[in-house]
Design a protein around this motif. Structure first.
Motif, mmCIF file in Angstrom:
data_model
loop_
_atom_site.group_PDB
_atom_site.id
_atom_site.type_symbol
_atom_site.label_atom_id
_atom_site.label_comp_id
_atom_site.label_asym_id
_atom_site.label_seq_id
_atom_site.Cartn_x
_atom_site.Cartn_y
_atom_site.Cartn_z
ATOM 1 N N UNK A 214 0.804 -1.228 0.000
ATOM 2 C CA UNK A 214 0.000 0.000 0.000
ATOM 3 C C UNK A 214 0.829 1.266 0.000
ATOM 4 N N UNK A 215 2.049 1.206 -0.554
ATOM 5 C CA UNK A 215 2.906 2.399 -0.613
ATOM 6 C C UNK A 215 2.613 3.144 -1.907
ATOM 7 N N UNK A 273 7.352 11.231 2.024
ATOM 8 C CA UNK A 273 7.443 9.835 1.580
ATOM 9 C C UNK A 273 8.397 9.079 2.494
ATOM 10 N N UNK A 274 7.950 7.967 3.044
ATOM 11 C CA UNK A 274 8.787 7.166 3.936
ATOM 12 C C UNK A 274 9.530 6.056 3.201
ATOM 13 N N UNK A 275 9.168 5.823 1.938
ATOM 14 C CA UNK A 275 9.786 4.763 1.142
ATOM 15 C C UNK A 275 10.548 5.402 -0.012
ATOM 16 N N UNK A 525 6.449 -3.397 11.918
ATOM 17 C CA UNK A 525 5.454 -3.500 10.861
ATOM 18 C C UNK A 525 5.862 -2.600 9.698
ATOM 19 N N UNK A 526 5.293 -2.823 8.517
ATOM 20 C CA UNK A 526 5.648 -1.966 7.375
ATOM 21 C C UNK A 526 5.289 -0.508 7.657
ATOM 22 N N UNK A 527 6.112 0.420 7.180
ATOM 23 C CA UNK A 527 5.786 1.840 7.369
ATOM 24 C C UNK A 527 4.628 2.253 6.477
ATOM 25 N N UNK A 528 4.010 3.356 6.825
ATOM 26 C CA UNK A 528 2.989 3.951 5.974
ATOM 27 C C UNK A 528 3.656 4.992 5.094
ATOM 28 N N UNK A 530 2.114 7.232 2.328
ATOM 29 C CA UNK A 530 1.025 7.751 1.503
ATOM 30 C C UNK A 530 0.995 9.263 1.644
ATOM 31 N N UNK A 531 0.574 9.927 0.589
ATOM 32 C CA UNK A 531 0.431 11.388 0.666
ATOM 33 C C UNK A 531 -0.813 11.743 1.461
ATOM 34 N N UNK A 532 -1.874 10.976 1.278
ATOM 35 C CA UNK A 532 -3.121 11.173 2.027
ATOM 36 C C UNK A 532 -3.608 9.811 2.496
ATOM 37 N N UNK A 533 -4.132 9.778 3.694
ATOM 38 C CA UNK A 533 -4.672 8.517 4.211
ATOM 39 C C UNK A 533 -5.872 8.083 3.386
ATOM 40 N N UNK A 534 -6.102 6.812 3.352
ATOM 41 C CA UNK A 534 -7.189 6.256 2.551
ATOM 42 C C UNK A 534 -8.540 6.823 2.986
ATOM 43 N N UNK A 535 -9.370 7.039 2.007
ATOM 44 C CA UNK A 535 -10.726 7.502 2.287
ATOM 45 C C UNK A 535 -11.582 6.288 2.653
ATOM 46 N N UNK A 536 -12.221 6.318 3.818
ATOM 47 C CA UNK A 536 -13.030 5.168 4.228
ATOM 48 C C UNK A 536 -14.303 5.078 3.397
ATOM 49 N N UNK A 537 -14.986 3.947 3.453
ATOM 50 C CA UNK A 537 -16.295 3.854 2.789
ATOM 51 C C UNK A 537 -17.222 4.950 3.296
ATOM 52 N N UNK A 538 -18.008 5.472 2.403
ATOM 53 C CA UNK A 538 -18.881 6.589 2.748
ATOM 54 C C UNK A 538 -18.321 7.927 2.335
ATOM 55 N N UNK A 539 -17.086 7.922 1.806
ATOM 56 C CA UNK A 539 -16.460 9.151 1.326
ATOM 57 C C UNK A 539 -15.891 8.904 -0.061
ATOM 58 N N UNK A 540 -15.447 9.978 -0.681
ATOM 59 C CA UNK A 540 -14.804 9.887 -1.994
ATOM 60 C C UNK A 540 -13.580 10.787 -2.019
ATOM 61 N N UNK A 541 -12.696 10.488 -2.955
ATOM 62 C CA UNK A 541 -11.482 11.275 -3.085
ATOM 63 C C UNK A 541 -11.759 12.557 -3.869
ATOM 64 N N UNK A 542 -11.166 13.636 -3.396
ATOM 65 C CA UNK A 542 -11.224 14.916 -4.111
ATOM 66 C C UNK A 542 -9.788 15.414 -4.228
ATOM 67 N N UNK A 543 -9.249 15.376 -5.432
ATOM 68 C CA UNK A 543 -7.845 15.726 -5.648
ATOM 69 C C UNK A 543 -7.592 17.178 -5.280
#
Length: 870
Positions: A214-215, A273-275, A525-528, A530-543
């Motif tokens: 998920x990187x 970015x951590x990776x 554990x693997x590092x995170x 991501x530029x933005x955390x994942x949007x949970x169900x019930x939401x949508x991405x807006x760039x």
């Protein structure tokens, strides 16, 4: 690289032109000069050439511009690369001892060190193809060439350069480590093949690892050479294809400029970015890692390309805190039986063609074959090499055969050339692939003839790996996934934790052993990244404007929309009969709304309806009990009972408006409502007309008024007026009957279950007719309001009709503006209000006299009031 290639071309053509004039003068080919190259040599019937990066550094002597410059030479011996060169020597030795492969043919080799420099590699390639003999008198060019094929080079840049030149003469080149995807262009590099997958496969494999963890937001570092530049371009394209983003992209400079290196580390530290993905050779990467250690930069997870994933240079204890946990892509590890013993049997040679062996021996045992004391890196050499030192007691990358990767590719490359040459020798005359169905002549072998057979080789190694080339000269794509883990001695050990290969049916397949992975983070554990955390169900991405697609905000879905996946790009509209739940992650059935008997409002209106009906029944009982009294008999008691019955029907018709709409209730509710109110208003209208008729008959000029408006005429009038409404209802119900209807227009989140009126015209006519009768009744009652007291019922009718008209005039805007079930409630309220108004205004005064003042309920009392007034 283009400038360097042009210079090399210029030099090569100068040598060719010089050689041409030498032939004209002497009749023989004279070697114009010697390059200072480190190499190994073994004679044979057919010679294979080899190019390896045995030294890391090329030293160029100072230029005085007064004398011819000394040739450059190499330093910083690399044991791992020398093992690769020795693997080629072992493979040729093994083939020579194999009676089933190339019988009666003895293979030899001529290997050179390219010193990780294009110029040195080009010198070595020219030496291999032109030979190193001082003169050559066979002007017919018969016999085999100095080398029939070349194994190498490991650098993509060098492979591009030498393939561009040697490809013109179709000299077969099989690289064991050049991965640039550009080399798959068969038109540009017709004689190039490789036993390592292209960078195109490597890039896809690395992106698969990023997807697995998920990187989506990573940094990119690449070497400023063909390998790094092409790999970086492919990586960015592949990342964009999968919707991932590169946070920054920096190239490692050729000159190791400290300022450039510090700039790169500053970019890494400033990024979220951590990776960090690195496409580079070890020589380019060493200065950056040194700067990372100097700045004590931790908290980054490194992804290594195959060029440095197995490099021992970075496995020191000093680098452990910064590089442990690194994930890398490495070419397939193999096993070569007998290689370890062969490596230990090596002995130095005094032959100048084998000077690489002497250099290796001096570096391995820290000794010198030259007598006398001299300094090396500020340290005095303490002993002289004897050539009898024991290699078995050494522990270096040279003797380590546990992780054979590049060496295993060298082994496969040598065998590929050997199998191609073997197939060439198996050709039957008259059935050959060349002009006239001819076969190649082993005594006058041409390199391009071997290229033809090399493209078709197909064999299996002793380790069980299948070797063949596709139409572009690429090998089958398979990689090991490596993890850098702490070893017991405080250094770094490389652990294989997975494999990634490309299959025709399923594409790139990644298999990882998660339990075997080591992470340089707490918790383990693997590092995170991501530029933005994942949007949970019930939401949508807006760039976010001005940011890559991986940087976005999470906006909740609108009403009636859902997203049931993580990182949804758009929300999905629910079907018509469904609505989004509060979390906006699931469509649920819409709430069906109607005025029910369980609803508080429905209970209140039902109660009012039943009370009204009970009041009507009570008044009817009272009137029936006092039916012979003057106040009941006045103005036709039959009409009074009919009016009470119609009012009772008006109250009870309300019950048809409450409850779940059904076809029969929808059809009856307005019909019963219309007929009941027409019965009520027509009774009031006739009563009003009776009042006026009685008044006129009491006057001398109107003696016959009541004769024409007796009881029969009153009944007929009521029936005719009701009949008109019945006809209106019958036509309406037969043409466009009201039906149950699920309406989502009022409230989008609910389904309003209502009765659609069917025909607006029919409903309008029904109301208009009631309104007409009410208006006529009001007008007549208003005109008769000043009649004598004993006929004063007209005043009460006037007041009742005033209430009725006011209620229904107010009903229209309230009904139109009320949503859903409240529109039905408004209609019910209008029915109840107007019905109570009529009941109270007309019958309350009479009940008051009947029950509380019975003395006034006499004919004498009524007539007395008239006499008193007169």
């Amino acid at each position: 690289m283009g400038i360097t290639l042009n210079i090399c071309l210029y030099l090569s053509f100068n040598f060719i032109s010089a050689a041409y004039f030498s032939i004209l003068r002497t009749g023989t080919c004279q070697l114009q000069g010697h390059f200072r190259l480190n190499g190994m040599y073994q004679d044979g019937d057919v010679i294979f050439g080899g190019l390896f990066e045995v030294d890391f550094l090329t030293v160029f002597p100072e230029l005085s511009f007064r004398t011819a410059p000394e040739p450059p030479y190499c330093e910083q011996f690399d044991m791992e690369s020398f093992q690769q060169a020795q693997t080629m020597a072992f493979a040729i030795d093994e083939i020579n001892r194999n009676p089933n492969l190339l019988p009666n043919i003895t293979l030899g080799y001529h290997l050179y060190d390219n010193c990780v420099m294009l110029g040195m590699a080009f010198r070595a390639a020219l030496s291999l193809t032109s030979g190193t003999e001082a003169s050559f008198s066979n002007l017919n060019c018969t016999g085999p060439p100095p080398v029939i094929g070349i194994v190498g080079d490991s650098s993509s840049t060098v492979s591009i350069a030498i393939s561009s030149i040697l490809g013109l003469f179709r000299v077969p080149i099989v690289s064991h480590y050049a991965t640039c995807s550009c080399l798959s262009d068969r038109k540009k590099y017709p004689s190039f093949s490789r036993t390592i997958p292209s960078d195109a496969f490597q890039v896809r494999a690395m992106v698969q690892i990023l997807k697995y963890f998920g990187w989506t937001w990573v940094g990119l570092i690449y070497s400023d050479d063909d390998y790094g530049v092409y790999a970086a371009q492919s990586f960015q394209q592949e990342m964009q294809l999968f919707g991932h983003c590169v946070a920054f992209s920096e190239s490692l400079p050729h000159d190791n400029n400290p300022r450039d290196i510090q700039h790169i580390t500053g970019v890494i530290q400033a990024s979220t970015a951590r990776v960090v993905v690195v496409f580079s050779t070890p020589s380019f990467l060493i200065p950056l890692i040194d700067e990372v250690v100097l700045q004590n930069m931790t908290g980054r997870h490194w992804i290594a390309s195959e060029a440095w994933a197995t490099s021992f240079v970075h496995h020191t204890p000093r680098l452990l805190p910064f590089l442990k946990g690194t994930l890398g892509i490495a070419i397939r590890r193999g096993e070569i039986q007998g290689l370890h013993d062969f490596l230990l049997r090596l002995r130095p040679s005094n032959d100048p063609k084998n000077n690489m062996l002497r250099i290796f021996w001096e570096n391995m045992f820290r000794c010198s074959f030259e007598t006398g004391v001299r300094e090396t890196d500020g340290e005095q050499v303490k002993k002289v090499c004897t050539g009898q030192e024991d290699l078995s007691i050494t522990d270096t990358p040279y003797t380590d055969v546990s992780e054979l990767r590049a060496s295993y590719n060298v082994y496969k490359a040598v065998y590929a050339l050997a199998h191609g040459l073997n197939d060439l020798m198996q050709c039957e005359e008259g059935r050959g692939p060349f002009s006239g169905n001819s076969c190649a002549d082993i005594t006058n072998l041409k390199p391009w003839q071997l290229v033809h057979y090399l493209q078709k080789v197909n064999f299996t190694t002793g380790f069980g790996d299948h070797v063949s080339f596709d139409k572009n000269g690429d090998a089958l794509a398979i990689y090991d996934v490596l993890n850098w883990q702490p070893s017991s001695d405080g250094a770094i050990r490389v652990q294989t934790v997975g494999v990634v290969n490309e299959e025709a049916a399923t594409g790139m397949v990644l298999t990882l052993n998660d339990d075997a992975l080591y992470w340089n983070f707490e918790p383990k554990k693997p590092p995170r990244s991501v530029c933005s955390e994942s949007c949970p169900p019930g939401t949508r991405q807006a760039t976010r404007k001005g940011f890559p697609v991986c940087c976005f905000d999470c906006l909740p879905c609108g009403d009636g929309e859902i997203s049931n996946t993580t990182d949804a790009i758009e929300c999905t509209m629910c079907p018509d009969e469904f609505w989004s739940n509060p979390d906006k992650d699931q469509c649920v059935l819409k709430e069906v709304e109607f005025l029910s008997y369980e609803d508080p409002l429905g209970i209140s209106l039902t109660t009012a309806s039943l009370l009204g009906a009970c009041f009507c029944a009570l008044v009817m009982v009272i009137f029936a009990h006092h039916r012979n009294t003057p106040i009941v008999r006045a103005n036709n008691s039959e009409l009074s009972f009919l009016l009470l019955l119609s009012l009772k029907l008006c109250f009870l018709c309300v019950l048809l408006f409450i409850g779940r709409p059904q076809l029969w209730t929808c059809q009856l509710r307005h019909a019963v409502f219309g007929i009941s109110f027409v019965l009520c208003i027509s009774s009031i209208l006739v009563k009003t007309m009776v009042v006026i008729a009685v008044f006129k008959s009491s006057r001398p000029e109107g003696n016959g008024a009541m004769k024409w408006f007796g009881a029969a005429q009153q009944r007929c009038t009521v029936l005719v007026l009701i009949a008109i409404q019945v006809v209106i209802c019958a036509v309406w119900l037969s043409t466009a009957s009201p039906t149950p209807h699920k309406n989502s227009q009022y409230i989008r989140s609910k389904i309003v279950y209502e009765c659609a009126i069917g025909s607006v015209a029919g409903f309008s006519m029904l109301l208009a007719y009631i309104g007409l009768l009410a208006a006529v009744s009001f007008l007549l009652a208003f005109l008769a309001r000043n009649l004598p007291d004993n006929f004063n019922e007209a005043k009460f009718i006037t007041f009742s009709m005033l209430i009725f008209c006011a209620v229904w005039i107010a009903f229209v805007p309230a009904y139109v503006s009320s949503p859903g079930k409240y529109a039905v409630a408004v209609e019910i309220f209008a029915i109840l209000a107007s019905s109570f108004g009529l009941l109270v205004a007309i019958f309350a005064p009479k009940c008051y006299i009947i029950l509380l003042h019975p003395e006034r309920n006499t004919k004498k009392a009524i007539m007395g009031r008239e006499t008193q007034k007169k």
